[in-house]
Scaffold this motif. Structure first.
Motif, mmCIF file in Angstrom:
data_model
loop_
_atom_site.group_PDB
_atom_site.id
_atom_site.type_symbol
_atom_site.label_atom_id
_atom_site.label_comp_id
_atom_site.label_asym_id
_atom_site.label_seq_id
_atom_site.Cartn_x
_atom_site.Cartn_y
_atom_site.Cartn_z
ATOM 1 N N UNK A 59 0.849 -1.187 0.000
ATOM 2 C CA UNK A 59 0.000 0.000 0.000
ATOM 3 C C UNK A 59 0.887 1.240 0.000
ATOM 4 N N UNK A 60 0.660 2.104 0.970
ATOM 5 C CA UNK A 60 1.442 3.341 0.995
ATOM 6 C C UNK A 60 2.694 3.225 1.834
ATOM 7 N N UNK A 61 3.094 2.008 2.161
ATOM 8 C CA UNK A 61 4.277 1.822 2.995
ATOM 9 C C UNK A 61 3.856 1.456 4.417
ATOM 10 N N UNK A 62 4.816 1.289 5.277
ATOM 11 C CA UNK A 62 4.502 0.886 6.646
ATOM 12 C C UNK A 62 5.199 1.798 7.637
ATOM 13 N N UNK A 63 4.529 1.961 8.748
ATOM 14 C CA UNK A 63 5.152 2.627 9.896
ATOM 15 C C UNK A 63 5.475 1.508 10.895
ATOM 16 N N UNK A 64 6.757 1.350 11.154
ATOM 17 C CA UNK A 64 7.176 0.303 12.089
ATOM 18 C C UNK A 64 7.253 0.901 13.487
ATOM 19 N N UNK A 65 6.500 0.302 14.372
ATOM 20 C CA UNK A 65 6.459 0.774 15.758
ATOM 21 C C UNK A 65 7.087 -0.297 16.645
ATOM 22 N N UNK A 66 7.980 0.137 17.482
ATOM 23 C CA UNK A 66 8.626 -0.815 18.394
ATOM 24 C C UNK A 66 8.315 -0.385 19.822
ATOM 25 N N UNK A 67 7.795 -1.331 20.563
ATOM 26 C CA UNK A 67 7.416 -1.061 21.956
ATOM 27 C C UNK A 67 8.280 -1.944 22.859
ATOM 28 N N UNK A 68 8.802 -1.332 23.896
ATOM 29 C CA UNK A 68 9.635 -2.082 24.847
ATOM 30 C C UNK A 68 8.872 -2.283 26.142
ATOM 31 N N UNK A 69 9.065 -3.458 26.697
ATOM 32 C CA UNK A 69 8.438 -3.788 27.974
ATOM 33 C C UNK A 69 9.531 -3.895 29.027
ATOM 34 N N UNK A 70 9.656 -2.869 29.854
ATOM 35 C CA UNK A 70 10.687 -2.871 30.902
ATOM 36 C C UNK A 70 10.078 -3.348 32.218
ATOM 37 N N UNK A 71 9.350 -4.405 32.128
ATOM 38 C CA UNK A 71 8.710 -4.924 33.335
ATOM 39 C C UNK A 71 8.821 -6.421 33.406
ATOM 40 N N UNK A 72 8.327 -7.007 34.479
ATOM 41 C CA UNK A 72 8.494 -8.452 34.696
ATOM 42 C C UNK A 72 7.395 -9.300 34.062
ATOM 43 N N UNK A 73 6.337 -8.671 33.542
ATOM 44 C CA UNK A 73 5.222 -9.458 33.024
ATOM 45 C C UNK A 73 5.005 -9.181 31.528
ATOM 46 N N UNK A 74 4.523 -10.200 30.836
ATOM 47 C CA UNK A 74 4.159 -10.010 29.432
ATOM 48 C C UNK A 74 2.920 -9.098 29.359
ATOM 49 N N UNK A 75 2.912 -8.250 28.366
ATOM 50 C CA UNK A 75 1.832 -7.259 28.274
ATOM 51 C C UNK A 75 1.313 -7.212 26.839
ATOM 52 N N UNK A 76 0.016 -7.038 26.729
ATOM 53 C CA UNK A 76 -0.603 -6.776 25.430
ATOM 54 C C UNK A 76 -0.886 -5.272 25.399
ATOM 55 N N UNK A 77 -0.127 -4.578 24.611
ATOM 56 C CA UNK A 77 -0.141 -3.114 24.672
ATOM 57 C C UNK A 77 -1.118 -2.545 23.644
ATOM 58 N N UNK A 78 -2.133 -1.824 24.085
ATOM 59 C CA UNK A 78 -3.016 -1.136 23.134
ATOM 60 C C UNK A 78 -2.239 0.020 22.488
ATOM 61 N N UNK A 79 -2.190 0.026 21.190
ATOM 62 C CA UNK A 79 -1.378 1.005 20.469
ATOM 63 C C UNK A 79 -2.261 1.709 19.425
ATOM 64 N N UNK A 80 -2.070 3.014 19.325
ATOM 65 C CA UNK A 80 -2.867 3.789 18.381
ATOM 66 C C UNK A 80 -1.911 4.644 17.554
ATOM 67 N N UNK A 81 -1.994 4.423 16.230
ATOM 68 C CA UNK A 81 -1.148 5.179 15.301
ATOM 69 C C UNK A 81 -1.997 6.302 14.705
ATOM 70 N N UNK A 82 -1.489 7.536 14.814
ATOM 71 C CA UNK A 82 -2.208 8.685 14.262
ATOM 72 C C UNK A 82 -1.387 9.280 13.133
ATOM 73 N N UNK A 83 -1.979 9.299 11.916
ATOM 74 C CA UNK A 83 -1.287 9.873 10.764
ATOM 75 C C UNK A 83 -1.516 11.381 10.747
#
Lengths: 296, 683
Positions: free
Chosen positions: B247-271
């Protein structure tokens, strides 16, 4: 210091020993005990009034039938059987504790027993001799059997003090060579020499037909090691002091004593000697009765 | 862990061990002696049986020996030492409080507020309880370390007020600078530097080692007062970048988890155009996870944002990125000679070449023409237009500066000529842009003659690459009756001849200017001087120009990336006086001096430099420094300080008290055992 014949202390001891022996004999006689003679072959001598304890078979029934009196026919032994008292007064006999009113040591017990028996036998007319082994003092170690030897016997017993070693083997050998046949030997000893050493000496006595009776005097407290705590035990005959904890050694000591008695009985039995195991606090009359009756 | 002996000579007293041993041996020979008449029997007993060693004896001897040993041990004053202690505040005459107010100190713990609030409360309590004679100073280390108090002072109340006013910053930690300032406050007179910090950030503590060493050398002492969350955890956007893709390309987002538990992170990309794309990113504990967001085929360029939800540390929940305009290159077509009829105008042909099926199709094809007159150049927006066609403009003088600026910043300019062009004016005002000055137009063939054909171009050049598979011969059918001549030039790195006539006369010359490019087309874009707009190669060549030149202008100098807390500076036209900087939360303090604007962003997100009535002068995608996001302890200030001044950071546990207590217990045990033994013996 050796005692002199006129030593007051010695005289007092003689008196006490004689008195003690006499009292024991009197008490025993009045207690209704049977009369005891050591000889059996006899011939008539005279009559005497019957007294309790006299054997009924010696009653003169003819006299009783004629005069309604009970008289005893008195006989003289056909062959006189001399009695020799062998008394061990070695140093070991100086130990032990008996009843305070009877004896404080084995030595006292042995002396008293020997004196009492001498009084009793001589009163009966038996010739009594004395052989003292071990000990110290100024006395006759050997008194041949005689009917009237009591003063000498009492004096010798009162003069003796426990010391030295008995050397029973030598003593038995010597007696075996000297004693007449068919005599009686009564040994008063703690037998604290190896049975294997003195046992063969008894063979000489047995070979001469001597009636051997052994009064084996011992202090139960010594054999049971009945002491309150650990202590050093030393032998008066010169043995080195040994530390002993009664709590540890009592059980084992029991086994040792049993083994020792087994050896003693074996040696005595081999030579037909009677063994009278006598604790120092045993009743004197019972001891003498068993000895005279020949009950082991 | 080390064992230190305060009085090692006391071990000589171990000779006293001979006492219980001797007592034991002496006691083995009973005191009571008794004459015994049955030694013969006793000798038959084995020696070991006569008197056994009871365990009570051995135990008693052991207890007595232990008793003596413990007493000796106590006298020797043993002390157990191991590193890792945090030294207590020693109450010296001068104290400097170093307060970490960096971004990571904003970490929230349940029911405990932020780390900074805790550190502030502790520091205030400590200062309040200091003796009145103690001089106190304070330093903060968020961003660049600064003094909270001018120097050491005895007014503790004032210091407390200053500390109470310390506010959270979104910056990194300048621990090194903070300790340096503290050291300077102490001025080598000794004292204590109490550092309230969460020790977060890779290399932060290590960077301060040299200053700690200097502080120690000058008689000062560092007293770390670490402030940590019970279970440090944080989610952070560590990367957001646009790249090629479907399509129009991709925005690569990298999220780091600096904690002891696995997390499912809600992420919102705004163009930049307001489009929002939501997704969840699963991140394992201590790990990073990437998510590629597909960008629509058509979207506006600008600064986009990525936002995650994390309540513990807000500042790093946002990431920003530059997004080029995707799906269409806005082309500004400047019509210099409208002509009497539509077909007499260059724009007629250009518009059809750029958008053959109208604007809608143009978006898909990649070119979106904005037709304007020369006056419309003033509305040129470098963030919107990538390419400007100047077709037969007589005098570009009024807009020359704007064009120069546009090209220098990465825009592209195609300059086509014609009868309307003023050679002198054009050479004068566009000298910075022209590949070579214009001379005059020259007739190449008489009317009725076929004209001079165009030579075949080099298809290895990107602009002519579409013709490699066919259509190249179409160039030879472009014939010219008239053409502008130019001053002689030589091809170089800067100036390249892209297209010539057969015979060598230059037709299309390219010059690289600044970040942009200029194409000089010596002919007309209509059919006035030649047959170019009538040939099959016209439309693909124009579109290829737009594509090649438009892509090249994807980013400009005015689009930058920045970091929170780090100063950003732009050059702006000196004529502009009313320049301001807008951040995500509103205006940002900026300093405009001598044609430049300088500001320090305080939060992550898009920032832009604007001037009223003007398009945005610059855009900045601002992100936070990632070092502060990792709120886990990387290194210990105590350990670092302990490596420099180990003695102060030792756990010290004196053991002699324990030895004495044990000795007392041994005494009791010995007494009890002795009495018990005695009772047994009597029994």
């Amino acid at each position: 210091m050796s005692a002199t014949p006129w030593d007051a202390d010695l005289l007092a001891r003689i008196e006490r020993l004689h008195l003690r022996a006499r009292r024991a004999v009197e008490g025993w006689r009045h207690g209704g005990h049977v009369s005891r003679r050591v000889s059996t072959n006899i011939e008539f001598v005279d009559h005497k009034e019957y007294a309790p304890g006299d054997p009924i078979r010696h009653l003169d029934w003819k006299v009783a039938a004629r005069s309604d009196r009970l008289v005893i026919r008195r006989h003289q032994a056909e062959t006189v059987v001399p009695v020799t008292l062998v008394v061990d007064v070695s140093a070991d006999l100086g130990t032990g504790e008996g009843r305070p009113d009877v004896a404080r040591s084995k030595f006292e017990a042995v002396i008293t027993m020997a004196a009492t028996l001498a009084v009793f036998l001589i009163d009966r007319g038996d010739p009594v001799g004395l052989e003292i082994v071990g000990g110290t003092g100024s006395f006759d170690r050997t008194i041949p059997p005689r009917p009237r030897s009591l003063p000498a016997v009492i004096r010798a017993l009162a003069s003796a003090e426990p010391a030295g070693v008995a050397d029973l083997a030598t003593a038995f050998d010597r007696l075996g060579q000297r004693l007449p046949r068919r005599s009686v030997v009564i040994v008063f000893s703690d037998l604290m020499e190896e049975p294997a050493e003195w046992g063969p000496g008894l063979g000489a006595l047995a070979a001469r037909g001597v009636d051997c009776r052994v009064v084996h005097v011992h202090d139960p407290a010594e054999w049971e090691l009945n002491y309150p705590g650990a202590l050093m035990l030393f032998g008066p005959e010169g043995a080195e002091a040994v530390p002993v904890d009664p709590l540890d050694a009592q059980q084992a000591m029991k086994g040792v004593v049993e083994g020792y008695l087994e050896e003693v009985r074996h040696q005595l039995g081999r030579h037909r000697c009677r063994h009278h195991l006598t604790p120092i606090d045993a009743a004197l009359d019972r001891v003498l009765a068993s000895v005279l009756e020949g009950r082991s | 862990m080390n064992l230190i002996w305060g009085t090692p000579l006391a071990f000589g007293l171990l000779a006293l061990l001979a006492l219980p041993i001797a007592a034991h041996l002496i006691r083995r020979t009973p005191e009571e002696r008794r004459a015994y008449g049955a030694m013969m029997l006793l000798k038959r007993l084995p020696k070991r049986v006569r008197r056994r060693r009871r365990w009570e004896d051995k135990a008693l001897l052991a207890l007595r020996a232990l008793l003596v040993s413990l007493v000796v041990l106590a006298v020797a004053r043993p002390q157990l030492q191991w590193p890792g202690a945090v030294p207590e505040f020693g109450g010296s005459s001068a104290v400097v409080i170093v307060m970490d107010d960096s971004m990571s100190m904003n970490l929230r713990s349940e029911g405990e507020g932020t780390l900074l609030s805790r550190a502030r409360a502790e520091a205030i309590e400590l200062v309040s309880n200091l003796p009145q004679s103690t001089l106190v100073g304070a330093v903060r280390v968020g961003g660049t370390a600064t003094k909270i108090t001018a120097g050491l002072q005895s007014d503790h109340g004032a210091v407390v007020r200053f500390l109470d006013e310390v506010q959270q910053t979104p910056f990194g930690t300048d621990l090194q600078g903070g300790i340096r300032l503290a050291r300077q406050m102490l001025a080598g007179a000794g004292g204590e530097v109490l550092v309230f910090t969460d020790e977060a950030g890779a290399g932060v503590v290590e960077s301060a080692a040299a200053e700690i060493a200097l502080l120690t050398e000058q008689g000062g002492a560092l007293v770390p007062r670490p402030i940590h969350a019970e279970s440090p955890a944080n989610l952070a956007v560590v990367k957001a970048a646009y790249g090629s893709g479907p399509e129009g390309g991709t925005v690569t987002v990298e999220v780091a988890n600096f904690g002891p538990d696995a997390v499912e992170v809600p992420t919102r990309l705004a163009l930049p155009d307001g489009t929002e794309i939501a997704a969840f990113i699963d991140v394992l504990p201590g790990e990073r996870a990437e998510k590629a967001f597909t960008v629509p085929r058509v979207t506006e360029g600008g600064v986009g944002t990525v936002r995650i939800e994390d309540e513990r540390l807000h500042a790093d929940n946002v990431g920003s990125f530059h997004l080029p305009t995707i799906g269409a290159s806005r082309v500004l077509v400047v019509e210099g000679d409208p002509g009497l009829t539509p077909v007499a105008s260059e724009v007629y042909y250009l518009e059809r070449a750029l958008a053959p099926w109208g604007r809608l199709s143009a978006m898909g094809n990649g070119a979106l023409p904005d037709i304007t007159s020369p006056a419309g150049v003033a509305a040129l927006d470098s963030s919107v237009h990538r390419l400007v066609f100047m077709a037969n403009v007589a005098d570009p003088g009024p807009w020359a500066n704007r064009l120069v600026e546009f090209v220098n910043q990465g825009g592209s300019l195609v300059l086509s000529l014609g009868d309307n062009v003023s050679v002198d004016r054009t050479n004068a005002v566009l000298a910075q842009l022209l590949p070579t000055p214009l001379r005059r137009f020259r007739a190449l063939a008489a009317p009725g003659e076929p004209g001079v054909p165009t030579a075949l171009p080099d298809v290895t050049r990107p602009m002519f690459a579409p013709f490699a598979r066919g259509g190249l011969a179409g160039f030879s059918r472009i014939r010219w009756h008239r053409l502008f001549t130019v001053e002689p030039y030589k091809d170089s790195e800067e100036v390249q001849t892209l297209l010539r006539l057969e015979g060598g006369m230059p037709l299309l010359i390219e010059r690289k200017v600044g970040k942009g490019r200029v194409l000089l087309f010596n002919g007309t874009m209509d059919a006035d001087w030649g047959t170019f707009p009538l040939q099959s190669v016209y439309m693909p060549l124009i579109q290829s120009m737009v594509r090649v030149l438009g892509v090249a202008s994807g980013s400009t100098e005015l689009s930058r990336s920045g970091t929170v807390g780090e100063a950003i500076e732009f050059d702006v036209p000196g004529s502009l006086v009313d320049v301001s900087v807008m951040g995500p939360s509103g205006p940002v303090d900026a300093r405009i001096e001598g044609g430049s604007v300088r500001f320090t962003p305080n939060e992550a997100g898009p920032h832009s430099v604007v001037s009223p009535g003007m398009p945005s002068l610059a855009t900045v995608a601002v992100n936070v420094a990632m070092g502060e996001s990792d709120v886990r302890r990387h290194s210990s200030l105590s350990k670092t300080a302990a490596s420099i001044d180990p003695e102060r950071f030792m756990h010290k546990v004196p053991l002699h008290r324990y030895a004495l207590w044990m000795a007392l217990a041994m005494v009791l045990a010995v007494v009890v055992m002795a009495r018990r033994k005695e009772a047994v013996s009597v029994g």
